[in-house]
Design an enzyme around this catalytic site. Sequence first.
Site, PDB file in Angstrom:
ATOM      1  N   GLU A 116       5.678 -72.041 -10.338  1.00 15.52           N
ATOM      2  CA  GLU A 116       5.075 -72.358 -11.622  1.00 15.52           C
ATOM      3  C   GLU A 116       5.885 -71.766 -12.775  1.00 15.52           C
ATOM      4  O   GLU A 116       6.491 -70.706 -12.650  1.00 15.52           O
ATOM      5  CB  GLU A 116       3.635 -71.834 -11.659  1.00 15.52           C
ATOM      6  CG  GLU A 116       2.766 -72.561 -10.637  1.00 15.52           C
ATOM      7  CD  GLU A 116       1.291 -72.174 -10.684  1.00 15.52           C
ATOM      8  OE1 GLU A 116       0.457 -73.082 -10.632  1.00 15.52           O
ATOM      9  OE2 GLU A 116       0.979 -70.973 -10.758  1.00 15.52           O
ATOM     10  N   CYS A 129       7.893 -68.637 -19.732  1.00 13.82           N
ATOM     11  CA  CYS A 129       7.767 -67.619 -18.691  1.00 13.82           C
ATOM     12  C   CYS A 129       8.229 -68.253 -17.386  1.00 13.82           C
ATOM     13  O   CYS A 129       7.600 -69.184 -16.887  1.00 13.82           O
ATOM     14  CB  CYS A 129       6.303 -67.186 -18.610  1.00 13.82           C
ATOM     15  SG  CYS A 129       6.008 -65.985 -17.314  1.00 13.82           S
ATOM     16  N   CYS A 136       6.052 -63.486  -3.869  1.00 12.44           N
ATOM     17  CA  CYS A 136       6.669 -62.190  -4.143  1.00 12.44           C
ATOM     18  C   CYS A 136       6.488 -61.321  -2.903  1.00 12.44           C
ATOM     19  O   CYS A 136       5.418 -61.341  -2.293  1.00 12.44           O
ATOM     20  CB  CYS A 136       5.991 -61.538  -5.352  1.00 12.44           C
ATOM     21  SG  CYS A 136       6.756 -59.996  -5.870  1.00 12.44           S
ATOM     22  N   CYS A 140       1.382 -56.107  -5.322  1.00 14.57           N
ATOM     23  CA  CYS A 140       0.598 -55.372  -6.316  1.00 14.57           C
ATOM     24  C   CYS A 140      -0.849 -55.858  -6.205  1.00 14.57           C
ATOM     25  O   CYS A 140      -1.099 -57.072  -6.159  1.00 14.57           O
ATOM     26  CB  CYS A 140       1.160 -55.605  -7.704  1.00 14.57           C
ATOM     27  SG  CYS A 140       2.905 -55.119  -7.813  1.00 14.57           S
ATOM     28  N   CYS A 143      -2.388 -58.553  -8.645  1.00 12.26           N
ATOM     29  CA  CYS A 143      -1.587 -59.742  -8.988  1.00 12.26           C
ATOM     30  C   CYS A 143      -1.812 -60.865  -7.985  1.00 12.26           C
ATOM     31  O   CYS A 143      -1.674 -60.667  -6.776  1.00 12.26           O
ATOM     32  CB  CYS A 143      -0.110 -59.355  -9.025  1.00 12.26           C
ATOM     33  SG  CYS A 143       0.992 -60.750  -9.266  1.00 12.26           S
ATOM     34  N   CYS A 369      -0.806 -64.075 -17.345  1.00  8.55           N
ATOM     35  CA  CYS A 369      -0.017 -63.120 -16.534  1.00  8.55           C
ATOM     36  C   CYS A 369      -0.719 -62.821 -15.234  1.00  8.55           C
ATOM     37  O   CYS A 369      -1.899 -62.466 -15.223  1.00  8.55           O
ATOM     38  CB  CYS A 369       0.117 -61.776 -17.225  1.00  8.55           C
ATOM     39  SG  CYS A 369       0.899 -61.820 -18.786  1.00  8.55           S
TER      40      CYS A 369
HETATM   41  N1  SAH Z   1       7.395 -59.112 -10.725  1.00  8.38           N
HETATM   42  C1  SAH Z   1       7.665 -58.705 -12.052  1.00  8.38           C
HETATM   43  C2  SAH Z   1       7.469 -59.806 -13.078  1.00  8.38           C
HETATM   44  C3  SAH Z   1       6.280 -60.716 -12.938  1.00  8.38           C
HETATM   45  S1  SAH Z   1       4.694 -60.181 -13.379  1.00  8.38           S
HETATM   46  C4  SAH Z   1       6.823 -57.524 -12.415  1.00  8.38           C
HETATM   47  O1  SAH Z   1       5.910 -57.193 -11.688  1.00  8.38           O
HETATM   48  O2  SAH Z   1       7.131 -56.917 -13.435  1.00  8.38           O
HETATM   49  C5  SAH Z   1       4.610 -60.028 -15.163  1.00  8.38           C
HETATM   50  C6  SAH Z   1       3.591 -58.989 -15.608  1.00  8.38           C
HETATM   51  O3  SAH Z   1       2.231 -59.400 -15.366  1.00  8.38           O
HETATM   52  C7  SAH Z   1       3.770 -57.676 -14.871  1.00  8.38           C
HETATM   53  O4  SAH Z   1       3.692 -56.596 -15.748  1.00  8.38           O
HETATM   54  C8  SAH Z   1       2.581 -57.703 -13.929  1.00  8.38           C
HETATM   55  O5  SAH Z   1       2.275 -56.420 -13.480  1.00  8.38           O
HETATM   56  C9  SAH Z   1       1.522 -58.320 -14.778  1.00  8.38           C
HETATM   57  N2  SAH Z   1       0.362 -58.818 -14.019  1.00  8.38           N
HETATM   58  C10 SAH Z   1       0.314 -59.177 -12.733  1.00  8.38           C
HETATM   59  N3  SAH Z   1      -0.942 -59.578 -12.402  1.00  8.38           N
HETATM   60  C11 SAH Z   1      -1.694 -59.469 -13.510  1.00  8.38           C
HETATM   61  C12 SAH Z   1      -3.050 -59.768 -13.820  1.00  8.38           C
HETATM   62  N4  SAH Z   1      -3.859 -60.273 -12.909  1.00  8.38           N
HETATM   63  N5  SAH Z   1      -3.486 -59.549 -15.082  1.00  8.38           N
HETATM   64  C13 SAH Z   1      -2.628 -59.085 -16.014  1.00  8.38           C
HETATM   65  N6  SAH Z   1      -1.341 -58.802 -15.797  1.00  8.38           N
HETATM   66  C14 SAH Z   1      -0.864 -58.990 -14.557  1.00  8.38           C
HETATM   67 FE1  SF4 Z   2       5.287 -59.254  -7.475  1.00  6.14          FE
HETATM   68 FE2  SF4 Z   2       3.050 -59.633  -8.886  1.00  6.14          FE
HETATM   69 FE3  SF4 Z   2       3.855 -57.164  -8.283  1.00  6.14          FE
HETATM   70 FE4  SF4 Z   2       5.248 -58.597 -10.089  1.00  6.14          FE
HETATM   71  S1  SF4 Z   2       3.131 -57.892 -10.296  1.00  6.14           S
HETATM   72  S2  SF4 Z   2       6.069 -57.358  -8.381  1.00  6.14           S
HETATM   73  S3  SF4 Z   2       5.017 -60.676  -9.204  1.00  6.14           S
HETATM   74  S4  SF4 Z   2       3.214 -58.748  -6.804  1.00  6.14           S
END
Ligand code: SAH
Ligand code: SF4
Length: 392
Positions: A116, A129, A136, A140, A143, A369
Amino acid sequence: MPTTAPITQDVLTIPRRAAPEGRMNLIGLTRAQLTDALRAIGTPERQVKMRAGQIWQWLYHWGVRDFAAMTNLAKDYRAKLAEHFVIALPQVVSRQISADGTRKYLLRIGGGHEVETVYIPEESRGTLCISSQVGCTLTCSFCHTGTQKLVRNLTAAEIVGQLMLARDDLGEWPVPGAPKNETRLVSNLVLMGMGEPLYNFDSVRDAMHVVMDHEGLSLSRRRITLSTSGVVPEIARCATEIGCLLAVSFHATTDAVRDTLVPINRKWNIATLLDALRAYPRLSNSERITFEYVMLKGVNDTDADARRLVRLIAGIPAKINLIPFNEWPGAPYERSDWARIEAFADIIHKAGYASPIRTPRGEDIMAACGQLKSETERARKSRAAIEAEARG
Ligand code: SAH
Ligand code: SF4
């Protein structure tokens, strides 16, 4: 000492993809790779640089997808190009438009995988974006992307292609003879979609070199931000080999909490990450590091957290981007209340840091995000099958 965490790096990296008939895709090649490719089909040495420049302009300045349209090249040379090469982009499966104007594209790439891309229009800029991986490998806990099992690295073509397809959809390619449009619809690029960009470094770097090239897409390095969860050994390369801005998903102020939110912390903990950021080659007030901090109710959002955050980052030119948690089906967290987010922002602001609260965009189409996740895993296949399909 950071402990060794069970973080797997089981990612498919697809070799540069040839079309079924063996033709090479020119999209995503760096200038040097394009020049080599033209040399390999017998372009005379005295012409090869010029030809590469001409083709580059057609591809990335004009957005042309057909060799026949490259009218400053001789007809037989155009035919030769078509014989050996293709100009291939991911396929747009669907486009959703949010009530707030945010656009989410679902793209199909080699092997039937899907990723996406999200376009976020604002008054003074438009941000795209883009994703760097399908899914991934990191998990996390807040996420959505992290819950997707199957992961494959995107090729440079698939990364550059996301910008080219957005420009197609927005009608942003220049029209010959028309006055130059000074306001760009896609003025900024963030590597904040699906995936950890520093675990796909070479393709991300090559793609960004294509995107930054002045005779093509020409986005300034200062308008590109790469976000990492904290892959410490690769962080400096972002400055030395790409030169774009850096954002770090910080999200917690103690190792105990960060271990659960961002599991890569078990490999490179907060102190190790901060050391890498202090040593960041391009660190300056004009190119501050963005600390991303997701606001999770009752988890990381107390005044004590805010004060600890300020103490931890002391001495690092920084801006703190507070991200209200975006929910997804089955998510184990809730968004902090607005009053809490504002109180948190206030402490950081009073300590002298910019602390913008990121407005959630495109929530109605699951484009905010951390909400991105493609359905690829439903059609899970063997590694060998995926590799074979991607190669054609
Ligand atoms: N993998 C990279 C970039 C993608 S995520 C990273 O983790 O930095 C982009 C941002 O969105 C990151 O700061 C991530 O922690 C945040 N993010 C992920 N899931 C989220 C959620 N459910 N609500 C708000 N921010 C989120
Ligand atoms: Fe991967 Fe989501 Fe963690 Fe970014 S925030 S490193 S996309 S699992």
